[in-house]
Design a protein around this motif. Structure first.
Motif, PDB file in Angstrom:
ATOM      1  N   PRO A 121       0.879  -1.326  -0.012  1.00  0.00           N
ATOM      2  CA  PRO A 121      -0.066  -0.127   0.077  1.00  0.00           C
ATOM      3  C   PRO A 121       0.776   1.225   0.018  1.00  0.00           C
ATOM      4  O   PRO A 121       0.614   2.312  -0.825  1.00  0.00           O
ATOM      5  CB  PRO A 121      -0.913  -0.100   1.354  1.00  0.00           C
ATOM      6  CG  PRO A 121      -0.906  -1.672   1.299  1.00  0.00           C
ATOM      7  CD  PRO A 121       0.367  -2.199   1.015  1.00  0.00           C
ATOM      8  N   SER A 204      -9.459   1.474   6.221  1.00  0.00           N
ATOM      9  CA  SER A 204      -8.989   0.674   4.669  1.00  0.00           C
ATOM     10  C   SER A 204     -10.272  -0.125   4.086  1.00  0.00           C
ATOM     11  O   SER A 204     -10.390   0.151   2.877  1.00  0.00           O
ATOM     12  CB  SER A 204      -7.689  -0.473   5.128  1.00  0.00           C
ATOM     13  OG  SER A 204      -8.202  -1.284   5.891  1.00  0.00           O
ATOM     14  N   ALA A 336      -3.326   4.444  -0.299  1.00  0.00           N
ATOM     15  CA  ALA A 336      -2.672   3.181   0.636  1.00  0.00           C
ATOM     16  C   ALA A 336      -3.879   2.497   1.110  1.00  0.00           C
ATOM     17  O   ALA A 336      -3.617   1.189   1.378  1.00  0.00           O
ATOM     18  CB  ALA A 336      -1.550   3.761   1.338  1.00  0.00           C
TER      19      ALA A 336
END
Length: 417
Positions: A121, A204, A336
């Motif tokens: 990432p 994420s 990321a």
């Protein structure tokens, strides 16, 4: 912190310098990954590892991907830290010099793949600062070509060396190469000295969920990649039990895969820059499906050569397509996090898929041929889903193109970062 670039960092000379260091690092990844994926399962089978043990080896990268959801807190946030993480992953293979057992093979494999999933990432985000958006597909293709070419040479040399000194020692030697090449990450110079903000596992997953196109692609890849992953442990059974191949024969298969990947990366990179990563994934997944059918029905090693070429072409399209699509669909600040979320979802799927077909084989519900054909059917669903996806550029990754400026041939507005 990310190493800041000097004035003029966007010049061709600075881009070329970053490419050279990135290429060195890619060579190290290519060498180590080639021997782990090509030789290690066959070596494990030769020492008596059962199908479920082979499935554990096949699941290693997906266990690492699932744990990669914590990359925002535990992963690297500078080029030096990236070099250390990747170097430690390669160094884990050195344990095979001392204890060449199945548990150590699985441990070393997980450690290696964990270094990639934790570093990936940040590395993807770094590319947004290192290279112009208009050429990113070709850059990823060039680096993938270098990694695949290194993998081809490693597969050839590793097969020869493994027949002389043993498979575990050959894989450990690849770890030495990977450790040395990891120094390349230190030489990268980003356009911004801003340290990337940390993100949680929840962040994420949210970053990925906020991008509907990425969600649909993840579903398609879940089927397509799931079939390939479930089939991977069965390849060693075809190599050893059905065809009785030597490690040298397996090395040749690895060479053909890597050569096909090497050449395909350049073509897919140019296609992704012009038409988008999704187009590359659609076409490449159809080619990759051929490899599964060929392995399922192979009566001779020559059919596996065809499977190897198809596999290389398909894998290059998926790897490059994912990097291109995530870059296109996310702004630099959340790139990321989105990549870590992607890794986590595909990792969870991969763990289940890696054990599923091997478990059915272990209890006698399917044989190798039937299992591989079932895997091909699952992957075919993914190919169809890829073909049904359409992708538009999100508003928050667009910038205004000045009137009269050159426009991208594959989209009206170019993404930032």
């Amino acid at each position: 912190m990310i190493r800041p670039s000097l004035p003029g960092s966007s010049t061709p000379s600075r881009v070329a310098r970053n490419l050279a260091f990135d290429f060195l690092a890619a060579v190290g990844v290519g060498v180590t990954a080639a021997l782990i994926t090509t030789l290690l399962p066959t070596v494990a089978r030769r020492i008596g590892v059962e199908p479920l043990g082979l499935a554990a080896l096949a699941a290693a990268p997906f266990v690492a991907n699932l744990l990669g959801v914590f990359a925002g807190r535990l992963g690297p946030r500078s080029t030096l830290q990236l070099a250390i993480v990747r170097g430690l992953g390669a160094a884990s293979l050195l344990a095979l010099f001392v204890v060449p057992s199945a548990p150590v093979m699985i441990f070393a494999s997980i450690a290696f793949w964990l270094s990639l999933s934790f570093g990936g990432p940040f590395h993807l985000r770094l590319w947004g600062s290192l290279y112009p958006a208009r050429m990113r597909g070709r850059v990823v293709g060039f680096l993938g070509m270098g990694r695949a070419a290194a993998g081809a040479l490693a597969a050839f040399g590793g097969g020869v060396v493994a027949d002389r000194i043993g498979g575990p020692s050959a894989v450990a030697l690849a770890g030495v190469v990977g450790l040395a090449c990891a120094i390349g990450y230190v030489g990268l110079r980003a356009d911004s000295a801003q340290r990337p903000r940390p993100f949680s596992a929840r962040d994420s997953l949210r970053a990925l969920r906020e991008r509907p196109v990425l969600g649909r692609v993840a579903l398609a890849q879940g089927f397509y990649g799931g079939g390939l992953i479930a089939a991977a442990p069965l390849y060693a059974l075809v190599n050893v039990d059905r065809l009785n191949l030597s490690l040298g024969d397996v090395g040749i298969i690895g060479i053909l895969t890597a050569l096909a990947t090497t050449i395909a990366f350049l073509g897919w990179g140019a296609l992704a820059d012009r038409h988008g990563g999704l187009v590359a994934m659609r076409l490449g997944s159809a080619v990759g499906l051929v490899s599964l059918v060929a392995y399922a029905l192979a009566p001779h090693v020559t059919v596996l050569w065809v499977a190897a070429v198809a596999s290389g072409i398909g894998s290059a399209s998926i790897e490059l397509g994912i990097a291109s699509l995530v870059s296109d669909q996310t702004p630099l600040a959340s790139r990321a996090a989105a990549m870590a979320g992607w890794n986590a979802i595909t990792g969870a799927r991969g763990i289940v898929a890696a054990f599923l077909m091997s478990a059915l084989l272990q209890v006698g519900l399917v044989d190798v041929t039937t299992g591989l054909l079932l895997c091909a059917a699952v992957s075919a669903i993914g190919v169809v889903l890829f073909a049904r996806i359409t992708a538009d550029l999100p508003a928050d990754v667009r910038v205004t193109v000045p009137e009269g400026a050159a426009r991208s041939p594959r989209r009206t507005l170019a993404p930032t970062g």
